[in-house]
Design a protein around this motif. Structure first.
Motif, short mmCIF file in Angstrom:
data_model
loop_
_atom_site.label_atom_id
_atom_site.label_comp_id
_atom_site.label_asym_id
_atom_site.label_seq_id
_atom_site.Cartn_x
_atom_site.Cartn_y
_atom_site.Cartn_z
N LEU A 300 -13.99 -2.62 8.23
CA LEU A 300 -12.50 -3.04 8.05
C LEU A 300 -11.21 -2.38 7.81
O LEU A 300 -11.61 -0.70 6.85
CB LEU A 300 -12.31 -4.10 6.60
N VAL A 301 -10.37 -2.37 8.87
CA VAL A 301 -8.82 -1.30 8.25
C VAL A 301 -8.11 -1.95 6.76
O VAL A 301 -7.60 -3.23 7.47
CB VAL A 301 -8.42 -0.75 9.36
N GLY A 302 -6.70 -1.29 7.28
CA GLY A 302 -6.30 -2.25 6.29
C GLY A 302 -5.06 -3.04 7.06
O GLY A 302 -5.21 -2.39 7.59
N ARG A 303 -4.10 -3.90 6.50
CA ARG A 303 -3.64 -4.71 7.58
C ARG A 303 -2.11 -4.79 6.77
O ARG A 303 -1.33 -5.50 7.63
CB ARG A 303 -4.40 -6.32 7.06
N PRO A 453 -7.14 7.08 -11.15
CA PRO A 453 -7.65 6.59 -9.71
C PRO A 453 -7.41 5.58 -9.23
O PRO A 453 -7.45 4.64 -10.60
CB PRO A 453 -8.75 7.34 -9.94
N THR A 454 -6.70 4.77 -8.37
CA THR A 454 -6.54 3.30 -7.72
C THR A 454 -6.31 3.16 -6.32
O THR A 454 -6.34 4.11 -5.74
CB THR A 454 -4.81 3.74 -8.66
N ALA A 455 -6.41 1.92 -6.26
CA ALA A 455 -6.75 1.97 -5.14
C ALA A 455 -5.43 0.19 -4.68
O ALA A 455 -6.10 -0.18 -5.64
CB ALA A 455 -8.50 0.99 -4.93
N VAL A 456 -5.12 0.92 -3.34
CA VAL A 456 -4.30 -0.33 -3.77
C VAL A 456 -4.64 -0.68 -2.37
O VAL A 456 -4.84 -0.26 -0.63
CB VAL A 456 -2.47 0.98 -3.60
N ASN A 457 -4.82 -2.02 -2.54
CA ASN A 457 -4.45 -2.84 -0.83
C ASN A 457 -3.52 -4.37 -1.03
O ASN A 457 -3.43 -4.99 -1.99
CB ASN A 457 -6.43 -3.62 -1.24
#
Length: 656
Positions: A300-303, A453-457
């Motif tokens: 899976l890669v960012g859309r 630390p943060t994940a953004v999707n």
């Protein structure tokens, strides 16, 4: 407006709006009507306490703007005292966003989209008619004011408009779409429209607190219809179901869109009966590391356009020793021509809640944020309703599904700023700063929201996690190509018979997609990726719709925008609108973008009616400016502002 604390007092309504959000002021130092003897002896809090409250600045500005329609000097001063924010900084934030006003205006504001998809469907004529009936944009008339707007994310119903009314009573949204055309022979027909309110065994949707008093989506927009809407009271008008934006709705091959039209988006029971929460339960069985491994194996890669591997981002965030960790869902899809995330949030909101809970569990976060476009009132209502139901049923809160994992989600509304779709600009916006991008490194996985630390999707990326965990990484990766796995949502608009969101496996080509949507007889060009994307010619329709395929063809897949233009469209005018958009949306932080977007627009104005040698000098200037923006701008806005113009000149032969 004086940028210091002043004697301007908020009205009772403004004070009430702020206090409803923040609670009553605890002392005279923070805006209480009177100071006690204790207040005069000492002040509590200080710099640390003020910093902890700064993130409430944007919600407080929304509270006043939604209640009154604009932000007065007294209201801004009161907000500053409540949050201990310097007035100059608060003014800078309030004036950064297009949906706020620091000047008096009527409670009703009509936003008329003039961006690419709506322009292709006649928005210029709508604006001209409105000018004749109501006066120039920004002129109060009929108890309202109208203004031209960038893309509203309603491209399948172009030309579109959004009417907002400030006040105290909540309401919904409505539209008047054209009758849908049938799909081509052999395609999957759409089922009858699904009644979304109060069906399927769930409680009827209640309007969410914190949304504008009333909002009406008017699409396709005509000046008489808009004038009628301005004159009439807005009483929770109905809007068509999300399935109206999905021509394939109900088709068995759908993955991400499978529940839209078949499941009541307001019912958690319906969601669970259709397989909801299966992925979350498997996530708890796998453990955080196991979830990340599945996402990595699935490819899976960012859309959102960058196509960065999602599993690597989650892994890097989870490995950070600093804490707490945060998860941010980027639901500020402001790229012109993009509306897929809106359809997902309106039609399947519980899927996003479940996917965010899984992502938070994987990266070790206990708090998630949805940064939502301010122009999406119904998505706000649907998500707020879903979050409340999820907390009530134990899917969010201190003990998710009895697994000992605590996680909750908060919605933060944007207010009309394209740049806030950039991941670090989102952090600044949530934290109560101007929504300007940050320099990288450090990267968000190291120092993101609140310096942690943060994940953004984005929404589409997160929702893809559900089929990965439901069916396994190998099954997911079997769809698509080796480097572009799974399915992709495409936002098709412009001059097609059936605009809407389409879901196809990676590897399908552009021609197949256009055949589903019904292309025009005389196709002139297709814009892939939106304003930041590139044009392709009618003889290039066999381009595979994959990240690697579009890259090899010299264009981009971007966020999935597919804007179709026939030969009736004046391409120089389209390019000028793109340049105007980037000029308006540049945050102005870096010189290459701030100056370059202006110079690009000026050059396009000069050569609007020129060709050949008469345009050569300005085209050469734009190439130089474009290279500078691409190489030296701080973020993707400036780096891509020249892309569409360059591709139109080189691929389509505009100005020759």
């Amino acid at each position: 407006m004086d940028l210091r604390y002043t004697d301007a007092a908020p009205s009772d309504i403004e004070r009430e709006a702020v206090d409803a959000l923040l609670g009553p002021p605890p002392s005279g130092w923070e805006g209480a009507a009177e100071r006690t003897d204790e207040d005069l002896r000492w002040a509590k809090g200080g710099v640390a306490a003020a910093k902890d409250r700064r993130d409430q600045l944007l919600p407080a500005l929304h509270a006043v703007n939604d209640r009154v329609g604009w932000i007065s000097e007294g209201a801004l001063d009161y907000i500053c005292r409540r949050l201990t924010v310097p007035p100059a900084e608060a003014y800078g934030v309030a004036t950064f966003y297009a949906m706020f006003s620091v000047r008096p205006r009527p409670a009703k504001v009509l936003h008329v989209c003039t961006d690419l998809a709506c322009a292709a469907r006649g928005s210029a004529a709508v604006c001209a008619d409105l000018t004749e009936r109501l006066g120039a944009p920004g002129t109060p008339a009929e108890g309202a004011v109208w203004q031209e707007s960038p893309c509203l994310g309603l491209c399948e119903r172009a030309p579109a408009a959004l009417l907002l009314q400030a006040g105290t009573d909540p309401a919904g949204a409505h539209s008047a779409p054209p009758a849908p055309l049938p799909l081509p022979t052999g395609a999957n027909p759409a089922p009858p429209a699904f009644e979304e309110r109060g069906s399927g065994g769930g409680a009827p949707e209640e309007p969410a607190a914190g949304a504008p008093r009333c909002s009406a989506v008017l699409a396709p927009a005509t000046a008489p219809a808009l004038l009628d809407a301005v004159r009439a009271p807005l009483d929770a008008p109905e809007e068509p179901p999300a399935a109206a934006a999905v021509p394939q709705a109900g088709a068995p091959a759908l993955v991400l869109l499978r529940r839209i039209s078949t499941v009541d988006p307001t019912s958690l029971d319906d969601y669970r009966s259709a397989g909801g929460c299966t992925a979350l339960r498997r996530a708890f069985t796998l453990g955080p590391a196991g979830v990340i491994r599945e996402v990595l194996d699935a490819g899976l890669v960012g859309r959102g356009g960058a196509a960065f591997p999602t599993g690597r981002k989650w892994q890097a965030t989870a490995q950070q020793a600093d804490g707490p960790h945060y998860l941010v869902c980027n639901a500020d899809e402001s790229e012109p021509g993009t509306f897929k995330d809106r359809v997902l949030m309106e039609g399947d909101p519980y899927a996003l809640v479940e996917a965010m809970t899984i992502a938070g569990y994987a990266i070790g976060a206990h708090q998630g944020y949805i940064y939502l476009r301010g122009e999406y009132p119904r998505a706000y209502e649907r998500l707020a309703h879903a979050l409340t139901a999820a907390r009530t049923r134990g899917l969010l809160g201190p003990d998710v599904l009895g697994q000992g994992y605590a996680f909750d989600i908060e919605i933060r509304r944007g207010a009309g700023a394209y740049i806030c779709g950039e991941e670090t600009a989102i952090f600044n916006s949530i934290e109560g700063q101007r929504g300007e991008p940050r320099s990288k490194p450090p990267f968000p996985v190291e120092k993101g929201l609140f310096g942690k630390p943060t994940a953004v999707n984005n929404v589409e990326t997160l929702v893809n996690v559900l089929p990965i965990l439901e069916h396994g990484a190998a099954a997911y990766a079997a769809t698509g190509t080796e480097t572009s796995t799974g399915t992709k949502l495409f936002c098709v608009s412009g001059q097609v018979a059936r605009p809407g969101v389409y879901e196809l496996p990676f590897g399908a080509n552009l021609r197949q997609l256009l055949e589903l949507a019904g292309p025009p007889e005389q196709l002139r060009a297709v814009l892939l990726g939106g304003a930041a994307g590139g044009f392709v010619r009618p003889d290039e329709l066999d381009i595979p719709l994959t990240f690697e395929g579009t890259r090899a063809a010299g264009t981009t897949l971007g966020s999935g925008v597919v804007l179709v233009l026939d030969d009736s469209v004046e391409l120089p005018r389209v390019l000028l609108r793109i340049a105007e958009f980037f000029r308006d949306e540049s945050c102005g932080q870096c010189v290459p973008c701030r100056v370059g977007t202006v110079r690009q627009e000026e050059a396009l104005h000069r050569i609007a009616d020129r060709t050949g040698a008469a345009a050569a000098e300005d085209i050469a200037l734009m190439r130089e400016v474009g290279r500078t923006m691409r190489d030296a701008s701080i973020c993707g806005l400036g780096q891509t502002a020249w892309n569409a113009v360059e591709s139109a000149i080189d691929r389509l032969g505009v100005y020759k």
